[in-house]
Design an enzyme around this catalytic site. Structure first.
Site, short mmCIF file in Angstrom:
data_model
loop_
_atom_site.label_atom_id
_atom_site.label_comp_id
_atom_site.label_asym_id
_atom_site.label_seq_id
_atom_site.Cartn_x
_atom_site.Cartn_y
_atom_site.Cartn_z
N GLN A 158 0.84 -1.29 0.14
CA GLN A 158 -0.04 0.04 -0.07
C GLN A 158 0.84 1.23 -0.09
OE1 GLN A 158 -3.20 0.56 -0.22
NE2 GLN A 158 -3.77 -1.61 -0.19
N HIS B 116 -6.50 0.86 7.53
CA HIS B 116 -7.21 -0.24 8.18
C HIS B 116 -7.49 -0.04 9.41
CE1 HIS B 116 -8.67 -4.23 9.13
NE2 HIS B 116 -7.69 -4.96 9.75
N ASP C 299 -13.60 -6.69 7.45
CA ASP C 299 -12.14 -7.12 6.75
C ASP C 299 -11.59 -8.14 7.28
OD1 ASP C 299 -10.10 -5.87 4.90
OD2 ASP C 299 -8.87 -6.45 6.73
N GLU D 134 -7.36 -28.60 -11.51
CA GLU D 134 -8.80 -28.65 -11.09
C GLU D 134 -9.21 -27.75 -9.94
OE1 GLU D 134 -10.63 -29.39 -13.36
OE2 GLU D 134 -9.39 -30.11 -14.76
N GLU E 219 -7.51 -23.32 -12.02
CA GLU E 219 -8.84 -23.03 -12.65
C GLU E 219 -9.78 -22.02 -11.78
OE1 GLU E 219 -11.11 -25.99 -14.63
OE2 GLU E 219 -9.51 -26.55 -15.67
#
Length: 346
Positions: free
Chosen positions: A34, A115, A198, A234, A238
């Site tokens: 950040q 935050h 969060d 898998e 993906e």
């Protein structure tokens, strides 16, 4: 303005006065994901006096100087900055504030966070004369920077904990605009709401939940005798295809795009994986966050040099899925182009 669709207050560039932040001396404490994005976006938005506050021994000093940013010690930043954004890891912020910032901060300065952790759980208790506010982009710093460079922005949150000067809200909105957040929308919230939602999202879904599900799926297939490479494709590779579809248009967009077979399996099997026991555990996780139990445990972990945390990280890095993934990703050179994380720069 108030968004009827979101039922909460949302601001855009037209609502912000960019000149407010342009006229301030701004210090960014920390130069990680950040920190680098905020500092560079502020500079590129015309904020002429941007400094990065770092310890002289920090490895980030060279990275910030490479971008022609002024680098100063935290104590010096506190003495001279009108606006100070604290972007170091949560576990370090209270010590930095107590030892370097609190004794030196100018009266009436603005202390900012991305935050709510330390303010909400009272690890930092700012002086009464300070504006205390949060501007929290809802994306990693690398995305905050890349979207800004594309002419866009990452939606951001704005919260006010202390409004000593009466100008905290306008200043926060100006800052959000300067880092690109107001291009996408700045949503008004509170330190409590941002912090608790969060932490819950990270633990139960995005980081804790998703990664455990990936590893469990991989292990189930490999233990059943299937090739680790097939299990990786898998259960991990993906996932990006699915997440991109959800990110683009929600779960219904994903369901529109996948096969009927996959969608039917989602409806039949999903509730068996995330069953009532899992939902009950999610509620317990949320209660532990709300009560401060998780925050206290994390800060105690840091008092013993993160011993358990580092051991868990090492076990995670040593999981077979990491070795299989490294081998397979080497077969896909396009993945290394336009990477989100460039460790040499931030």
């Amino acid at each position: 303005m108030v968004s009827e669709k979101l039922k909460m207050r949302v601001y855009y560039d037209r609502d912000a006065d960019l000149n407010l932040i342009k006229g301030k001396k701004v210090a960014i404490v920390g130069y990680g994901s950040q920190g680098h994005a905020h500092a560079l976006n502020l500079r590129d938005s015309g904020v002429k006096d941007v400094m990065v506050a770092l310890r002289p021994e920090s490895t980030a000093v060279a990275k910030a100087k490479k971008e022609n940013l002024a680098v100063v010690k935290p104590e010096e930043a506190a003495r001279t900055a009108d606006v100070l954004m604290l972007l170091t890891p949560d576990e370090t912020q209270a010590d930095i504030y107590r030892e370097s910032l609190a004794p030196n901060l100018k009266r009436g300065a603005a202390l900012m966070f991305a935050h709510g952790f330390n303010v909400h759980f009272n690890f930092i208790e700012p002086r009464a004369d300070l504006d205390v506010l949060m501007v929290a982009p809802k994306g990693p710093g690398h995305t905050v920077r890349s979207e800004y460079l594309r002419g866009g922005g990452v939606p951001s949150l704005l919260a006010i904990a202390q409004n000593a000067t009466g100008n905290a809200h306008d200043l926060g909105l100006s800052y959000a605009a300067a880092i690109g957040g107001a291009r996408a929308g700045v949503i008004e919230t509170t330190f409590k709401e941002e912090c608790e939602t969060d932490l819950f999202g990270e633990q139960a879904v995005l980081c804790g939940g998703a990664t455990e599900l990936i590893r469990a799926g991989f292990e189930t297939l490999v233990e059943a005798g299937y090739a680790p490479e097939m299990a990786y494709f898998e259960c991990l590779h993906e996932l990006k295809l699915i997440v991109d579809l959800i990110y683009e248009g929600g779960i219904s967009n994903m369901n529109y795009s996948i096969s009927n077979t996959a969608e039917y399996g989602e409806y039949q099997i999903g509730p068996r994986i995330v069953d009532e026991r899992v939902r009950a555990e999610m509620k317990r996780v949320l209660q532990e966050i709300q009560s401060g139990k998780f925050a206290r445990e994390w800060m105690l972990e840091n008092k013993v040099n993160q011993a358990s945390f580092k051991a868990q990280r090492a076990r995670s890095d040593a999981h077979p899925i990491e070795a299989v993934g490294s081998k397979l990703r080497a077969m896909m050179p396009w993945l290394s182009k336009n990477v989100l994380v460039d460790r040499s720069r931030n």
